[in-house]
Design a protein around this motif. Structure first.
Motif, PDB file in Angstrom:
ATOM      1  N   LYS A   1       0.832  -1.202   0.000  1.00 10.46           N
ATOM      2  CA  LYS A   1       0.000   0.000   0.000  1.00 10.46           C
ATOM      3  C   LYS A   1       0.867   1.253   0.000  1.00 10.46           C
ATOM      4  CE  LYS A   1      -4.123  -1.892   0.243  1.00 10.46           C
ATOM      5  NZ  LYS A   1      -5.058  -1.764  -0.891  1.00 10.46           N
ATOM      6  N   ARG A   2       2.012   1.165   0.654  1.00  9.61           N
ATOM      7  CA  ARG A   2       2.902   2.331   0.728  1.00  9.61           C
ATOM      8  C   ARG A   2       3.789   2.452  -0.503  1.00  9.61           C
ATOM      9  NH1 ARG A   2       7.778   2.716   5.000  1.00  9.61           N
ATOM     10  NH2 ARG A   2       8.798   1.629   3.255  1.00  9.61           N
ATOM     11  N   ASP A   3       4.382   1.322  -0.935  1.00 16.93           N
ATOM     12  CA  ASP A   3       5.424   1.355  -1.976  1.00 16.93           C
ATOM     13  C   ASP A   3       5.013   0.687  -3.281  1.00 16.93           C
ATOM     14  OD1 ASP A   3       6.891   2.546   0.002  1.00 16.93           O
ATOM     15  OD2 ASP A   3       8.109   0.779   0.462  1.00 16.93           O
ATOM     16  N   GLY A   4       3.815   0.103  -3.339  1.00 16.43           N
ATOM     17  CA  GLY A   4       3.364  -0.517  -4.576  1.00 16.43           C
ATOM     18  C   GLY A   4       3.418  -2.034  -4.529  1.00 16.43           C
ATOM     19  N   PRO A   5       2.665  -2.709  -5.435  1.00 18.37           N
ATOM     20  CA  PRO A   5       2.549  -4.170  -5.397  1.00 18.37           C
ATOM     21  C   PRO A   5       3.861  -4.905  -5.641  1.00 18.37           C
ATOM     22  CG  PRO A   5       1.513  -3.272  -7.378  1.00 18.37           C
ATOM     23  CD  PRO A   5       1.820  -2.111  -6.490  1.00 18.37           C
ATOM     24  N   LEU A   6       4.802  -4.311  -6.375  1.00 15.80           N
ATOM     25  CA  LEU A   6       6.072  -4.985  -6.635  1.00 15.80           C
ATOM     26  C   LEU A   6       6.854  -5.198  -5.342  1.00 15.80           C
ATOM     27  CD1 LEU A   6       7.670  -6.144  -9.004  1.00 15.80           C
ATOM     28  CD2 LEU A   6       8.884  -3.957  -9.154  1.00 15.80           C
ATOM     29  N   ALA A   7       6.807  -4.210  -4.449  1.00 17.55           N
ATOM     30  CA  ALA A   7       7.496  -4.337  -3.158  1.00 17.55           C
ATOM     31  C   ALA A   7       6.851  -5.433  -2.320  1.00 17.55           C
ATOM     32  CB  ALA A   7       7.454  -3.002  -2.409  1.00 17.55           C
TER      33      ALA A   7
ATOM     34  N   LEU B   1      -0.095  -6.260 -11.004  1.00 18.56           N
ATOM     35  CA  LEU B   1       1.041  -5.974 -11.889  1.00 18.56           C
ATOM     36  C   LEU B   1       0.797  -6.457 -13.319  1.00 18.56           C
ATOM     37  CD1 LEU B   1       3.856  -7.002  -9.387  1.00 18.56           C
ATOM     38  CD2 LEU B   1       3.501  -4.681 -10.289  1.00 18.56           C
ATOM     39  N   GLY B   2      -0.362  -7.069 -13.572  1.00 17.20           N
ATOM     40  CA  GLY B   2      -0.672  -7.548 -14.905  1.00 17.20           C
ATOM     41  C   GLY B   2      -0.011  -8.866 -15.265  1.00 17.20           C
ATOM     42  N   ARG B   3       0.508  -9.580 -14.284  1.00 18.64           N
ATOM     43  CA  ARG B   3       1.141 -10.885 -14.535  1.00 18.64           C
ATOM     44  C   ARG B   3       0.066 -11.967 -14.438  1.00 18.64           C
ATOM     45  NH1 ARG B   3       6.772 -10.316 -10.976  1.00 18.64           N
ATOM     46  NH2 ARG B   3       7.426  -8.286 -11.858  1.00 18.64           N
ATOM     47  N   VAL B   4      -0.695 -12.094 -15.500  1.00 16.00           N
ATOM     48  CA  VAL B   4      -1.931 -12.879 -15.458  1.00 16.00           C
ATOM     49  C   VAL B   4      -1.664 -14.355 -15.180  1.00 16.00           C
ATOM     50  CG1 VAL B   4      -3.948 -13.609 -16.790  1.00 16.00           C
ATOM     51  CG2 VAL B   4      -3.128 -11.257 -16.949  1.00 16.00           C
ATOM     52  N   GLU B   5      -0.692 -14.956 -15.862  1.00 20.70           N
ATOM     53  CA  GLU B   5      -0.466 -16.384 -15.690  1.00 20.70           C
ATOM     54  C   GLU B   5       0.026 -16.709 -14.283  1.00 20.70           C
ATOM     55  OE1 GLU B   5      -0.741 -20.246 -16.239  1.00 20.70           O
ATOM     56  OE2 GLU B   5      -1.517 -18.700 -17.590  1.00 20.70           O
ATOM     57  N   GLN B   6       0.936 -15.874 -13.751  1.00 19.18           N
ATOM     58  CA  GLN B   6       1.420 -16.085 -12.380  1.00 19.18           C
ATOM     59  C   GLN B   6       0.290 -15.910 -11.377  1.00 19.18           C
ATOM     60  OE1 GLN B   6       4.875 -13.252 -12.944  1.00 19.18           O
ATOM     61  NE2 GLN B   6       5.831 -14.718 -11.556  1.00 19.18           N
TER      62      GLN B   6
ATOM     63  N   ARG C   1     -15.368 -18.935  -2.992  1.00 15.90           N
ATOM     64  CA  ARG C   1     -16.144 -18.212  -4.007  1.00 15.90           C
ATOM     65  C   ARG C   1     -15.428 -16.932  -4.426  1.00 15.90           C
ATOM     66  NH1 ARG C   1     -20.545 -19.819  -0.644  1.00 15.90           N
ATOM     67  NH2 ARG C   1     -20.719 -17.724   0.251  1.00 15.90           N
ATOM     68  N   PHE C   2     -14.816 -16.246  -3.467  1.00 13.01           N
ATOM     69  CA  PHE C   2     -14.081 -15.019  -3.771  1.00 13.01           C
ATOM     70  C   PHE C   2     -12.923 -15.312  -4.737  1.00 13.01           C
ATOM     71  CE2 PHE C   2     -10.686 -11.969  -3.063  1.00 13.01           C
ATOM     72  CZ  PHE C   2     -11.352 -10.757  -3.156  1.00 13.01           C
ATOM     73  N   ILE C   3     -12.160 -16.368  -4.443  1.00 11.32           N
ATOM     74  CA  ILE C   3     -11.019 -16.725  -5.296  1.00 11.32           C
ATOM     75  C   ILE C   3     -11.485 -17.134  -6.690  1.00 11.32           C
ATOM     76  CG2 ILE C   3      -9.107 -18.360  -5.599  1.00 11.32           C
ATOM     77  CD1 ILE C   3      -8.899 -18.425  -2.500  1.00 11.32           C
ATOM     78  N   ARG C   4     -12.580 -17.884  -6.768  1.00  8.43           N
ATOM     79  CA  ARG C   4     -13.113 -18.258  -8.086  1.00  8.43           C
ATOM     80  C   ARG C   4     -13.502 -17.007  -8.888  1.00  8.43           C
ATOM     81  NH1 ARG C   4     -16.477 -22.086  -5.134  1.00  8.43           N
ATOM     82  NH2 ARG C   4     -15.458 -24.135  -5.057  1.00  8.43           N
ATOM     83  N   GLY C   5     -14.052 -16.023  -8.178  1.00  4.35           N
ATOM     84  CA  GLY C   5     -14.395 -14.763  -8.849  1.00  4.35           C
ATOM     85  C   GLY C   5     -13.154 -14.058  -9.385  1.00  4.35           C
ATOM     86  N   ARG C   6     -12.078 -14.071  -8.603  1.00  2.00           N
ATOM     87  CA  ARG C   6     -10.819 -13.478  -9.066  1.00  2.00           C
ATOM     88  C   ARG C   6     -10.303 -14.227 -10.302  1.00  2.00           C
ATOM     89  NH1 ARG C   6     -11.126  -8.818  -6.744  1.00  2.00           N
ATOM     90  NH2 ARG C   6      -9.556  -8.208  -5.176  1.00  2.00           N
ATOM     91  N   LEU C   7     -10.393 -15.554 -10.275  1.00  2.00           N
ATOM     92  CA  LEU C   7      -9.932 -16.336 -11.431  1.00  2.00           C
ATOM     93  C   LEU C   7     -10.751 -16.029 -12.679  1.00  2.00           C
ATOM     94  CD1 LEU C   7      -9.241 -19.781  -9.704  1.00  2.00           C
ATOM     95  CD2 LEU C   7      -7.589 -18.462 -11.049  1.00  2.00           C
TER      96      LEU C   7
ATOM     97  N   HIS D   1      -0.495 -17.516  -0.731  1.00  2.00           N
ATOM     98  CA  HIS D   1      -0.692 -17.647  -2.180  1.00  2.00           C
ATOM     99  C   HIS D   1      -1.720 -16.634  -2.682  1.00  2.00           C
ATOM    100  CE1 HIS D   1       1.799 -21.241  -2.393  1.00  2.00           C
ATOM    101  NE2 HIS D   1       1.227 -21.616  -1.263  1.00  2.00           N
ATOM    102  N   SER D   2      -2.731 -16.334  -1.863  1.00  2.00           N
ATOM    103  CA  SER D   2      -3.708 -15.306  -2.245  1.00  2.00           C
ATOM    104  C   SER D   2      -3.029 -13.945  -2.373  1.00  2.00           C
ATOM    105  CB  SER D   2      -4.832 -15.225  -1.212  1.00  2.00           C
ATOM    106  OG  SER D   2      -5.654 -16.363  -1.253  1.00  2.00           O
ATOM    107  N   ALA D   3      -2.131 -13.640  -1.418  1.00  2.00           N
ATOM    108  CA  ALA D   3      -1.419 -12.359  -1.472  1.00  2.00           C
ATOM    109  C   ALA D   3      -0.543 -12.287  -2.723  1.00  2.00           C
ATOM    110  CB  ALA D   3      -0.564 -12.188  -0.217  1.00  2.00           C
ATOM    111  N   ARG D   4       0.181 -13.366  -3.015  1.00  2.00           N
ATOM    112  CA  ARG D   4       1.030 -13.400  -4.221  1.00  2.00           C
ATOM    113  C   ARG D   4       0.171 -13.212  -5.476  1.00  2.00           C
ATOM    114  NH1 ARG D   4       2.973 -17.382  -7.866  1.00  2.00           N
ATOM    115  NH2 ARG D   4       4.981 -16.756  -8.761  1.00  2.00           N
ATOM    116  N   ALA D   5      -0.970 -13.896  -5.505  1.00  2.00           N
ATOM    117  CA  ALA D   5      -1.865 -13.776  -6.654  1.00  2.00           C
ATOM    118  C   ALA D   5      -2.357 -12.341  -6.822  1.00  2.00           C
ATOM    119  CB  ALA D   5      -3.046 -14.727  -6.484  1.00  2.00           C
ATOM    120  N   GLU D   6      -2.717 -11.717  -5.728  1.00  2.00           N
ATOM    121  CA  GLU D   6      -3.252 -10.357  -5.792  1.00  2.00           C
ATOM    122  C   GLU D   6      -2.198  -9.376  -6.301  1.00  2.00           C
ATOM    123  OE1 GLU D   6      -6.134  -7.434  -5.563  1.00  2.00           O
ATOM    124  OE2 GLU D   6      -6.295  -9.622  -5.505  1.00  2.00           O
TER     125      GLU D   6
END
Length: 410
Positions: free
Chosen positions: A339-345, A376-381, A400-406, A366-371
């Protein structure tokens, strides 16, 4: 709508069974006998209450019925057992014992301290308490500990045997003994609250019965020992509980912090929790629970996600990590850092945790990594990480939330 007797018995079981069990354990001095007596009492209640009506005080009725059923069991054992004199002595003591329904409120606190007695193995104290005091299943406890159910079951059985064989007293310790017993008790209450605030399994995000019980136990402990870490834990629970109404939609769907309607947050709980944080931090003897409560207070007092002081939250996590090194705390810090430095950090920190072999079976990692990958637009990862999170998640709204993200990745 008229409630049937069977429904009333089921309601009493949900609301009162652990208090009744705690009292029966105190009266009988035996976990297994108390559990047997508890279930016998509820079985009898279905028939008797149908015939005679529901008593004015169902809890007292069930304790008395359970106690008499246990006396019958001991009488039968005394007829045939080689240890007949010991059983007769136990019977006489049980038949003469006085008890009052007024004592029942403190019985769960007594039971917690018994389960957290220093004579018990450290890795058995919390599982035993979660099982006996809070009625969590072995599977739920194993999930909280990231352990195998069979391992947890063995610890619980050994701990019960130790309490019985060593005749560990069923009582709240003296003031002199309390500090050395406090850490385990705080950890128990904290894990009970966590299971209620974010259920590890089932159809609902939260279990209000567990969060309410954890807060009640926290208040009891505050009256007994108003130490900074007790204040910190109670504050932490109140601040998190204040957000519970906003964490799910009217249909029970999960709502993340960023999307919650903050007008639904309980302002009275936030005020009480924040005051306890200030009081605890003012002692300058604070520990991990106070620090976590301070983080929760920053969240609770922010008008929006954008106006949250993420720099302060990251700083508090830094202090917390020095006090209690933990990959789960690192994961939470990664979310704040993003939130402070961006998703890459944030992604760099989560991947470092996973590369160390830690939290590989923890769905939130794994949910955090996926988010972060999604942002970052890394769809396959992102897809791979969400699929792994889905494999590990057993709570239906989260699934259900994760399925919605997928679906959104397509």
């Amino acid at each position: 709508m008229t409630v049937s007797v069977k429904e009333r018995v089921e309601q009493v079981y949900r609301e009162e069974s652990r208090r009744i069990l705690a009292t029966l354990i105190r009266l009988l001095g035996d976990f297994d006998l108390a559990e047997e007596a508890l279930h016998e009492a509820f079985f009898i209640a279905v028939e008797r209450w149908q015939r005679d009506g529901v008593p004015d005080n169902p809890r007292a009725w069930l304790v008395s019925t359970g106690r008499f059923k246990a006396i019958d069991v001991l009488r039968r054992r005394a007829r045939f057992a080689a240890s007949r004199p010991l059983l007769i002595a136990q019977l006489e003591e049980l038949e003469q014992a006085d008890w009052s329904d007024e004592d029942v409120e403190d019985d769960r606190l007594r039971l917690i301290f018994t389960c957290c007695h220093p004579a018990l193995a450290a890795d058995a104290q919390v599982p035993l308490t979660l099982r006996e005091v809070c009625d969590l299943t072995t599977e739920e406890i194993a999930r909280a500990f990231l352990s195998a159910p069979a391992t947890i079951a063995q610890r619980i059985v050994r701990a019960k045997a130790k309490i019985r064989d060593a005749k560990i007293p069923y009582q709240v310790p003296t003031l002199a003994e309390l500090p050395e017993r406090l850490d385990s008790v705080l950890r128990v209450i904290y894990l009970v609250f966590n299971e209620g605030y974010s259920a590890s399994i089932g159809a609902q995000v939260t279990r209000e019965d567990l969060t309410r019980e954890a807060i009640r136990l926290g208040r009891l402990l505050m009256e007994l020992l108003p130490e900074p870490e007790v204040m910190g834990l109670l504050a932490l629970m109140l601040l998190h509980e204040s957000r519970r109404p906003a964490r799910t939609s009217s249909s029970g769907e999960l709502i993340l912090l960023d999307d919650q309607d903050r007008t639904l947050w309980d302002s009275q709980m936030i005020a009480e929790g924040s005051a306890l944080v200030e009081r605890a931090l003012g002692t300058r003897r604070f520990g991990p629970y106070c620090l976590q409560a301070a983080i929760a207070a920053v969240h609770a007092e922010a008008p929006s996600v954008e106006q949250t002081d993420w720099t302060q939250i990251v700083g508090l996590y830094d202090v917390l990590l020095r006090a209690v090194p933990s990959p789960v705390i690192e994961l939470n810090r990664a979310a704040a850092l993003s939130k402070r430095d961006g998703p890459l950090a944030g992604l760099a920190l989560v991947e470092a945790i996973l590369e160390r072999g830690e939290l590989l079976d923890y769905h939130l990692a794994h949910s955090a990594r996926a988010e972060f990958c999604r942002q970052l637009g890394r769809v396959e990862q992102a897809r791979q990480a969400y699929e792994r999170a889905l494999e590990l998640t057993r709570q239906e709204p989260e699934r259900r939330f994760i399925r919605g993200r997928l679906r959104g990745l397509r």
